[in-house]
Design an enzyme around this catalytic site. Sequence first.
Site, PDB file in Angstrom:
ATOM      1  N   PHE A 149     118.154 -19.432 153.168  1.00 48.81           N
ATOM      2  CA  PHE A 149     118.204 -18.273 152.618  1.00 48.81           C
ATOM      3  C   PHE A 149     119.839 -17.650 152.731  1.00 48.81           C
ATOM      4  CE2 PHE A 149     117.942 -17.349 157.123  1.00 48.81           C
ATOM      5  CZ  PHE A 149     118.867 -16.459 157.465  1.00 48.81           C
ATOM      6  N   LYS A 173     113.924 -26.589 145.939  1.00 48.16           N
ATOM      7  CA  LYS A 173     112.939 -25.785 146.487  1.00 48.16           C
ATOM      8  C   LYS A 173     114.048 -24.919 147.320  1.00 48.16           C
ATOM      9  CE  LYS A 173     111.370 -24.387 149.973  1.00 48.16           C
ATOM     10  NZ  LYS A 173     111.261 -23.210 150.503  1.00 48.16           N
ATOM     11  N   GLU A 176     112.240 -19.070 150.104  1.00 52.39           N
ATOM     12  CA  GLU A 176     111.158 -18.375 149.676  1.00 52.39           C
ATOM     13  C   GLU A 176     111.796 -16.805 149.921  1.00 52.39           C
ATOM     14  OE1 GLU A 176     109.952 -19.300 153.644  1.00 52.39           O
ATOM     15  OE2 GLU A 176     110.919 -20.205 151.810  1.00 52.39           O
ATOM     16  N   SER A 226     118.085 -25.268 159.711  1.00 56.72           N
ATOM     17  CA  SER A 226     118.134 -25.225 161.152  1.00 56.72           C
ATOM     18  C   SER A 226     117.977 -26.513 161.538  1.00 56.72           C
ATOM     19  CB  SER A 226     116.991 -24.437 161.604  1.00 56.72           C
ATOM     20  OG  SER A 226     115.735 -25.181 161.365  1.00 56.72           O
ATOM     21  N   CYS A 281     126.057 -20.982 159.014  1.00 60.84           N
ATOM     22  CA  CYS A 281     126.206 -21.981 159.841  1.00 60.84           C
ATOM     23  C   CYS A 281     127.745 -22.515 160.214  1.00 60.84           C
ATOM     24  CB  CYS A 281     125.548 -23.407 159.419  1.00 60.84           C
ATOM     25  SG  CYS A 281     126.273 -24.213 158.067  1.00 60.84           S
ATOM     26  N   GLU A 382     121.439 -21.428 168.770  1.00 61.73           N
ATOM     27  CA  GLU A 382     122.174 -20.758 167.716  1.00 61.73           C
ATOM     28  C   GLU A 382     121.375 -19.381 167.164  1.00 61.73           C
ATOM     29  OE1 GLU A 382     123.199 -22.301 163.089  1.00 61.73           O
ATOM     30  OE2 GLU A 382     121.240 -22.733 163.828  1.00 61.73           O
TER      31      GLU A 382
END
Length: 497
Positions: A149, A173, A176, A226, A281, A382
């Site tokens: 995202f 993909k 969402e 992740s 990240c 994280e």
Amino acid sequence: MKTLTHWIDGKPVESTSGRFGPVYDPATGAQEKQVGFATVEEVDAAVASAKAAFDSWGQSSLAKRTAVLFKYRELLDAHRDEIAALITAEHGKVHSDALGEVARGMEIVELACGISVQLKGELSTQVSSRVDVASIRQPLGVVAGITPFNFPAMVPMWMFPIAIACGNTFVLKPSEKDPSASLRLAELAAEAGLPDGVLNIVQGDKTAVDRILEHPDVEAVSFVGSTPIARYIQLKAVEHGKRVQALGGAKNHMLVLPDADLDLAADQAINAAYGSAGERCMAVSVVVAVGDTGDELVAKIAERAKALRIGPGTDPASEMGPLITREHRDKVASYVASAAEQGAEVVVDGTGLTVDGHEDGFFLGVSLLDRVPLTADAYRDEIFGPVLCVVRAGTYDDAIRLINASRWGNGTAIFTRDGGAARRFQLEVKAGMVGVNVPIPVPVGYHSFGGWKDSLFGDLHIYGNDGIAFYTQGKVVTTRWPDPSDGGINLGFPSNS
């Protein structure tokens, strides 16, 4: 309420699953859209479309592919503000940050425009009498990408432009949580002349992900997200015989030596820790202050942190926007409370922030934690939010041991005026991307992006030369054209003479 669709075979396709995910405006907390989740059959349809398109696209000339990509780059440039607005509306980051995301994604499109140079093979002539050997690279077929995202335009552009430039077809993909940017990227690709089926998008959740990982016609999968999911992606995809590049999480350290320019270091710590609300990240989440620099450096960071302007991403005055969801905001805030309980000093606490007129938005102020124990959750996990930890180290050697003990190895940085120390650091630190007085060392498009240890699962980094190698497979062709004088029978083992 608007329902976001898939993009299959060059057109929007509505989901038939009856399952939907909410898409929020993080600045208001209101659900503005919903996205239909894919069925297994809809994923299969996207893969079938990509497989059918590969028959012609994989055989198309480099000239045709690059002509489409040059046009695509032109359209992206013309629509960059529109794409950035979609990112701000669904992710929440400020508009200038969203524009920067689009620009960094376009760097990879530009690399793909020059793919003809990158795909040049090698030729050795006369390796034996009248024998030549050539090495060439060919596309894999249908490849897929699963993206996060936090960069809904840039990370997809890290993947599909290179993949299709190499002659593959692609199934994406996206997250969402903010899917609109990827749909607009697909529409512009079609406008640029990309044939139907070369780029497909399926919306969804684990159902769509697992079908991509299992599908026998998908040759390779790229992932950014992740660490636990990256590990899952690698194991499941490899189980089904696929290539994998899965980029995981991070805990990026910024080492500050006593000789560093502390004002510069403080400025860059603010930028790297709190930009995009810390949801990246490559964010710096730990500053390692060496020697007696800690007190002065923390004071400078705190002064700057308290002055940051936080508000909706559409407000030009805002320097930081909201987080992606209410749940994520609350999880990030919990780390500040637990850090205090576990021995850290809370220098700046942003957990009580409200923004006038946007009280229901997913806003969180910036937090600064000092003297954070290495056993604290805020140091070990994280966080993926606007929380910066400061730890103290007596010497450079103590600091490098601390950094290298981390289970992650994505990015790291050193701030110093000492060239010898910087050179030593870049060789000794166990991380895939290193900055010297650069806090977020994300490589330019023609160098590859990727970390070490639990920040990468798979052998090849993303984009750059590694990306091209990932989306192609090598072939070696050995050729002898007989001379009219050749002939006779020889049953001996052939030798290179």
